[in-house]
Structures are given as structure tokens and as C-alpha cells.
Design a protein around this motif. Structure first.
Motif, PDB file in Angstrom:
ATOM      1  N   ALA A  83      -5.721  -5.815  -3.149  1.00 16.21           N
ATOM      2  CA  ALA A  83      -4.173  -5.735  -2.846  1.00 16.21           C
ATOM      3  C   ALA A  83      -3.481  -4.440  -2.703  1.00 16.21           C
ATOM      4  CB  ALA A  83      -3.216  -6.472  -4.066  1.00 16.21           C
ATOM      5  N   THR A  84      -4.221  -3.228  -3.556  1.00  9.92           N
ATOM      6  CA  THR A  84      -4.058  -1.952  -3.567  1.00  9.92           C
ATOM      7  C   THR A  84      -4.482  -1.451  -2.092  1.00  9.92           C
ATOM      8  OG1 THR A  84      -4.352  -1.820  -6.019  1.00  9.92           O
ATOM      9  CG2 THR A  84      -4.401   0.167  -4.666  1.00  9.92           C
ATOM     10  N   CYS A  85      -5.517  -1.783  -1.546  1.00 12.36           N
ATOM     11  CA  CYS A  85      -6.084  -1.150  -0.316  1.00 12.36           C
ATOM     12  C   CYS A  85      -5.003  -1.498   0.850  1.00 12.36           C
ATOM     13  CB  CYS A  85      -7.354  -1.903  -0.189  1.00 12.36           C
ATOM     14  SG  CYS A  85      -8.857  -1.349  -1.368  1.00 12.36           S
ATOM     15  N   ARG A 128      -2.031  -1.885   0.721  1.00 16.06           N
ATOM     16  CA  ARG A 128      -0.899  -1.097   0.860  1.00 16.06           C
ATOM     17  C   ARG A 128      -0.945   0.160   1.559  1.00 16.06           C
ATOM     18  NH1 ARG A 128       0.001  -3.314  -4.494  1.00 16.06           N
ATOM     19  NH2 ARG A 128      -0.791  -1.759  -5.662  1.00 16.06           N
ATOM     20  N   SER A 129      -2.206   0.811   1.791  1.00 12.87           N
ATOM     21  CA  SER A 129      -2.519   1.801   2.574  1.00 12.87           C
ATOM     22  C   SER A 129      -2.475   1.482   4.054  1.00 12.87           C
ATOM     23  CB  SER A 129      -3.777   2.338   1.963  1.00 12.87           C
ATOM     24  OG  SER A 129      -4.110   3.141   2.875  1.00 12.87           O
ATOM     25  N   GLU A 158      -5.240  -0.896   5.889  1.00  9.33           N
ATOM     26  CA  GLU A 158      -4.780  -2.307   6.571  1.00  9.33           C
ATOM     27  C   GLU A 158      -5.240  -2.220   8.223  1.00  9.33           C
ATOM     28  OE1 GLU A 158      -0.791  -4.889   7.408  1.00  9.33           O
ATOM     29  OE2 GLU A 158      -0.806  -2.737   7.767  1.00  9.33           O
TER      30      GLU A 158
END
Length: 662
Positions: free
Chosen positions: A613-615, A617-618, A622
């Protein structure tokens, strides 16, 4: 399959204990009597084994036994670096209380049994966990005289089912010699308590500090037969330090039994004397600290707003001198260099002390080292205290600095003084190091001044386990400060004798001893594989939702490993290495006319879904995960680096290659 004789006898013993526990023999006798009475004609006097087994099977007794004996198969055999384990082993739901352990007959031991808990009222409404369901658990951690223990996790409940025994060696380190059995009178002089820390782990693996308690074990020296039972009331931590969270039933027993016990009057007198001695030392230190503070304020009225911290509250709400939170800590073979120690401290989780209600105020809570290590996360003060203790253990002159960051946010960090006068700041939350070069405000404007790279703005005081200095320079701005600690016009010192009276090795029982660090229990290769597999599934599912197919390139994934190893090496040592070989390998594997994209990211937790989920956001990551094009090949590589206390640095790299279509 043939078993060695000792394994066969061990297996027989396990089965025998299981049968005894389920009272299978009694049930067989009942079935036998019932079968003879009901199912056999009077003329039949013989009952075959087959008849009896058939009757047992019909009544479900054999099924019950087989259900209780579980066989577990170990499936994580891929890329395993540790010694191979047997493919199957018995797991008993309630293992026997007595286990074989090596006991030195010339030593004294304290056998501490935790026989369940009660009145954990916060979990009164908690439903019974279903079989196989993941639930929140309690774990009890103990420290006594350089020995550490951890209980089995038990489901959180109003009456948690703790049933663990811990064999604590009393006759350890400096006390007595191996040829002489330590007696009750000598043990009465051992004022080290048993430090017990209760940790709650929720269903997502997040840990919370529930209680921290110092158990006075010496009451067993006056107990009849050398056995005593105590009900320990655990109080909460921080703002809840006056609220009961539950009660643990504990049984204490001495091994071997004492030939002569002490009278209760002797033990109670000893405890009273110790308390009075400690209280008197603390009172005298408080009187001295007040006098020192009055003198400090008389130097300059603005000193009143500087962050000069002489006392700090621990997790139990007890005010203790800040110097008592430090002492030289040696990590044995677990850490090799000061920079590796800084990296280890930085991968322990960061979490501000919880506060109930709004207002934005910072709740102060400096944890004891055991509570910090067992929870595996803490505030910046906990990180700074641990890093400073480790650097002192490595022989450096280290201090904890108390001051502010940008926007006046209170902060602590570590400073080391080199023999050549070099001042180095260590940020305990990141592992970064900064060299301090002071700015001279009296220099003419054309003189080029050093530009500070560190995030620190002001400093009020600094301290270690033996020294305390208050900043009495005209400005408390870090960039203007001169760190000549011998100059009393710049740094007002506290009396070393006063500090020694309330800090170890001064004789005081109110300061808990430091626990040793524990080696990691996580298998780095297995954990890396599991995370990588979970991330592959998450990426495939995400792309499927977008209507995209996913083709993985295993060779490309493998080639990402050197980059992840280089990133961790750079974080630890500050030196970058191996980049040329990585770039050369990528150029070879990516054909002409194709584009390569890679995205590395770092975590200190092992939750694949949270990391994914954190990845996403980049935008860079993405773009790789949602890559569209011709001949798209995806790669992901995970590398887990383990540190003491099972702290982990997790590096993940997502990559893709595809044909560029203009």
C-alpha cells in the motif's frame, strides 16, 4: 521409517503422556465392560483385539486421540540457509510442565512458575477465539541477573491461560565460587529484582506495552519448604500507571531446597533498610539538583526556558535521574562496530508515547531498556539512550543531547567527542552521522561559514551515565555552540559524586539492571522468500483488477539482489560499493530497444500488505507495478537483514523491462 532408540522412547513417552492426560485407559476399561455386558452372548467368553478396536472406533475414542496428536510438516525449505529441520515433529497442545534442562548441582536456582492470570477486565467481553483464528496475544518477558526469558504467547482474555515455568540462576556472575553452595543469607544480599514486562500483540503484529513490574523474589527465602505463592497485581503504563490491568498468580521455589530458611522478620527488616537507604540517597540527590538548578538560573534569566532535563518519568510514572537510563552496554558478538550499532537502533520501530485525548501535548515516557526491547519500538529518547549505551560500550565518549528540532519540537540525539576534539552527532532514529563545525558569529561577513547539515536547532543539556552538563553559553543554538565540556563558562557540570550516588554501579535498588541483547530468531532467507511471494500475489491481483496480465522474470528478480545488499551496506557503513557490477548485469539482461525501471524502498516491518500500500502511494513505483507496453516483464526482490532483538531492515525493489514503442 526407522527411528533411533532415544527418539522412539521420546515418542512413546509423548504418546503415553497424551493417553494419561485424556484418561484413555479409563475410557477403554468402560468400553470393555460395556462391550462384555451388552454385546457378547453369555456363551462367548473370548473377546478379540479386533472386537475391542471396533468398539473403541464406534464410540469415537480413537478419533479423539488422533485429533489430539498433531503432525506438522515444515514446508519452508526453499533457499533456507540454516540447518535443515526434520520434516515432521509432534506438537502437543499442552506440553508437559516438566522439561529436561541442564542444572548445575553446585548452583542455586529460583524456579518461577506463572500459573495463569485473572481480572484482565479490558478483555472481559472478548469472545473465545475459534480454532485456527488469529487473535491478540499476551507475552510475558522476564529479566533477572543477565538472563532473559519469554513465555509462550497466550490469547488475550479476562483470565489469560499462562502456564510457564522459568528456571532463573541466582548464583551467577560475581557472587560466590563454583565449589560453594550459596546460602539464604548471601542470597538476601542480592537486591536484583525479577523484571517482568507484559506485551500485547494484536492481529496485525503490532505490539503494545501493557505492564512493567519488578518482582521482589526474596520472600521465598523465608517461606516454609522454600515455596511461596504470590498474586502480583500489574499496573498500567504511562497515564494509566495507577490503574490495575490484571493479576498474575506466581509460584516461587528454590532449587535445591534451602537447608535453613530465614525468619520473615529478617527479610522484612532487610527490605526496609534497603528502601530507607535508597530513599535517603534519592532525597540527597534531589536537594543537590534543586541547588544546582538555582545556581544555573542565576547565570542568565533566559536559562529558565532551555531544555535542561535532570529527571524523567519511566513507564511506571516513576521520576528517575536521566543519567540512570544509561550505562555502557556491550553487545557481545551481535554487533561489531559503532556504526552497525547505530543501524540496529535505527531499525527498531519509532512510536511516540500514547496519549489519551487531544491537545497535541507530548506524553513523556522514557522506557526501561527491557520494556523498549520487548516492545521493539519506542520514542526518540528510548532510541537515544540505547544508542548512547552501545557507543559507551564500544569505548567512545558518548552523550545524549536534549534540545529541539525545527519548529521547536523537543528531540534527543547522541553526540560523541573524539580525542582530537571532533564532535559527531548521531541521529538515533535514522543512523545518520553529522560532523559539527561551530559558526563564529564574531567573524567578518566575508568569512565563509560552515553550513550545518544536521536537523537540530537548540541544545539545553547533555549527559551520560557519569556526567551531566547544562548549556550556559549566550545562545543555545546548536550551530553556535562550542562543545568544550571542560570549560565551565560554557557548560555547567553536575557533581560526579552526586550522580554516582543514584546511578549504577552505586548501590541502589531503584534502578533496574540492563538486560543483555538477544540474537535474532528470524530466518532472513525464509522471511525474504515469504514476503516476496506475498508481494508477487498482490502485484498480480492489482494488475488483474486493471485488466493487465503479469509475467514475472525470475532472472531479472535475482539480479536485483546486489543492489539491495549495497543499499544496506551504505546505510550501515556510509560506503557505497558494487554499483558498477549491478549496472553491468542489468545492461546485459535488458535487450536493445527495451526500457528498464527500478524502484527500491526500505521498511522496518514485515507486513507485505502494508508495504505494498505504501509503494502504490509513490508515483514512480505505481508506474512500474501498473506498467503497460509490449513484452512487459516484471520483477520484485525482497531482502531481509536481521539484527539483534529480531529487528529487521527490509529492502524491496520493484522493477520492469518493456519494449519502447514510440
Amino acid at each position: 521409517m526407522s527411528l533411533p532408540p532415544e527418539k522412539a522412547s521420546e515418542l512413546k513417552q509423548i504418546i503415553h503422556q497424551q493417553l494419561l492426560k485424556m484418561d484413555v485407559h479409563g475410557r477403554i476399561r468402560e468400553v470393555l465392560a460395556e462391550t462384555i455386558r451388552e454385546e457378547l452372548a453369555p456363551e462367548h467368553q473370548q473377546l478379540s483385539t479386533d472386537d475391542l478396536i471396533k468398539a473403541l472406533r464406534q464410540r469415537g475414542i480413537i478419533d479423539d486421540v488422533m485429533k489430539e496428536l498433531k503432525f506438522v510438516t515444515d514446508v519452508n525449505e526453499k533457499e533456507r540457509t540454516s540447518a535443515p529441520k526434520p520434516s515432521t515433529h509432534f506438537v502437543d497442545r499442552e506440553p508437559p510442565v516438566l522439561k529436561k534442562t541442564n542444572i548445575d548441582p553446585t548452583r542455586r536456582y529460583l524456579y518461577l512458575q506463572v500459573l495463569g492470570g485473572k481480572a484482565f477486565l479490558e478483555h472481559l467481553q472478548e469472545p473465545e477465539p475459534l480454532p485456527g483464528q488469529i487473535c491478540s496475544t499476551f507475552t510475558l518477558c522476564l529479566h533477572f541477573r543477565n538472563q532473559r526469558f519469554r513465555s509462550k504467547p497466550v490469547p488475550c482474555a479476562c483470565e489469560p491461560d499462562f502456564h510457564d515455568g522459568f528456571l532463573l540462576e541466582v548464583h551467577k556472575d560475581s557472587l560466590g565460587d563454583g565449589s560453594k553452595m550459596v546460602d539464604a543469607t548471601t542470597m538476601l544480599s542480592i537486591c536484583d529484582p525479577v523484571h517482568m514486562v507484559l506485551i500485547k500483540t494484536d492481529t496485525f503484529g503490532e505490539t503494545t506495552l501493557v505492564a512493567s513490574y519488578f518482582l521482589e523474589w526474596r520472600s521465598v527465602l523465608a517461606a516454609e519448604n522454600g515455596i511461596t505463592n504470590v498474586a502480583v497485581e500489574l499496573l498500567g503504563v504511562g497515564t494509566e500507571s495507577k490503574v490495575s490491568v490484571g493479576v498474575l498468580n506466581i509460584r516461587l521455589e528454590m532449587y535445591p531446597q534451602l537447608s535453613k530458611t530465614l525468619s520473615p522478620e529478617i527479610t522484612s527488616t532487610q527490605f526496609t533498610l534497603e528502601r530507607q537507604k535508597t530513599a535517603e540517597k534519592e532525597r540527597l540527590f534531589l536537594v543537590y539538583a534543586k541547588q544546582w538548578w538555582r545556581e544555573y538560573l542565576q547565570i542568565r534569566p533566559t536559562h529558565n526556558v532551555r531544555l535542561v532535563k535532570i529527571f524523567a518519568q519511566d513507564e511506571n510514572g516513576v521520576n528517575r535521574p536521566v543519567c540512570s537510563y544509561l550505562r555502557p552496554l556491550r553487545a557481545g558478538r551481535l554487533l561489531d562496530t559503532p556504526r552497525q550499532a547505530a543501524r540496529f537502533v535505527s531499525v527498531l520501530g519509532y512510536e511516540r508515547a500514547p496519549v489519551i485525548g487531544g491537545g497535541g501535548g507530548k506524553q513523556e515516557q522514557w522506557c526501561t531498556l527491557l520494556a523498549f526491547l520487548c516492545r521493539n519500538k519506542g520514542d526518540c529518547e528510548d532510541h537515544s539512550n540505547l544508542l548512547c549505551s552501545l557507543l559507551l560500550g564500544f569505548g567512545l565518549e558518548a552523550f545524549v543531547c536534549v534540545g529541539t528540532k525545527a519548529k521547536g519540537v523537543p528531540h534527543t540525539w547522541v553526540m560523541t567527542c573524539g580525542t582530537d576534539g571532533t564532535i559527531t552527532f548521531w541521529e538515533s532514529l535514522t543512523g545518520h552521522r553529522y560532523i559539527h563545525r561551530p559558526i563564529n558569529p564574531d567573524d567578518p561577513p566575508l568569512v565563509e561559514q560552515p553550513k550545518p547539515l544536521y536537523p537540530y536547532r537548540t541544545i539545553g543539556c547533555l549527559f551520560n551515565h557519569q556526567k551531566f552538563f547544562g548549556n550556559c553559553q549566550p545562545s543555545d543554538a546548536v550551530e553556535l555552540c562550542v562543545f568544550d565540556l571542560h570549560d565551565e563558562s560554557k557548560w555547567k557540570p553536575m557533581s560526579g559524586e552526586a550522580i554516582k550516588s543514584v546511578c549504577p554501579p552505586g548501590a541502589t535498588s531503584s534502578v533496574p539492571p540492563f538486560p543483555p541483547l538477544c540474537a535474532p530468531t528470524i530466518d532472513a532467507a525464509v522471511t525474504s522468500n515469504e514476503l516476496e511471494l506475498q508481494l508477487r500475489i498482490l502485484v498480480s491481483e492489482h494488475r488483474k483488477d486493471l485488466g493487465l496480465s503479469t509475467v514475472w522474470d525470475d532472472q531479472l528478480s535475482y539480479l536485483l539482489s546486489p543492489a539491495l545488499a549495497a543499499y544496506e551496506l551504505e546505510r550501515t557503513t556510509g560506503v557505497s560499493a558494487g554499483n558498477e557490477e549491478f549496472q553491468d548485469a542489468i545492461r546485459r539482461v535488458v535487450p536493445d530497444g527495451h526500457t528498464f525501471k527500478g524502484f527500491p524502498i526500505h521498511f522496518v516491518h514485515r507486513n507485505a500488505r502494508r508495504a505494498f500500500a505504501t509503494c502504490l502511494r509513490s508515483p514512480f513505483c505505481e508506474e512500474i507495478i501498473c506498467c503497460r507496453g509490449d513484452q512487459v516483464r516484471l520483477a520484485v526482490r525482497v531482502r531481509v537483514f536481521t539484527y539483534p532483538e529480531s529487528a529487521c531492515a527490509v529492502w524491496i525493489m520493484f522493477a520492469c523491462k518493456y519494449r519502447s514503442v514510440l
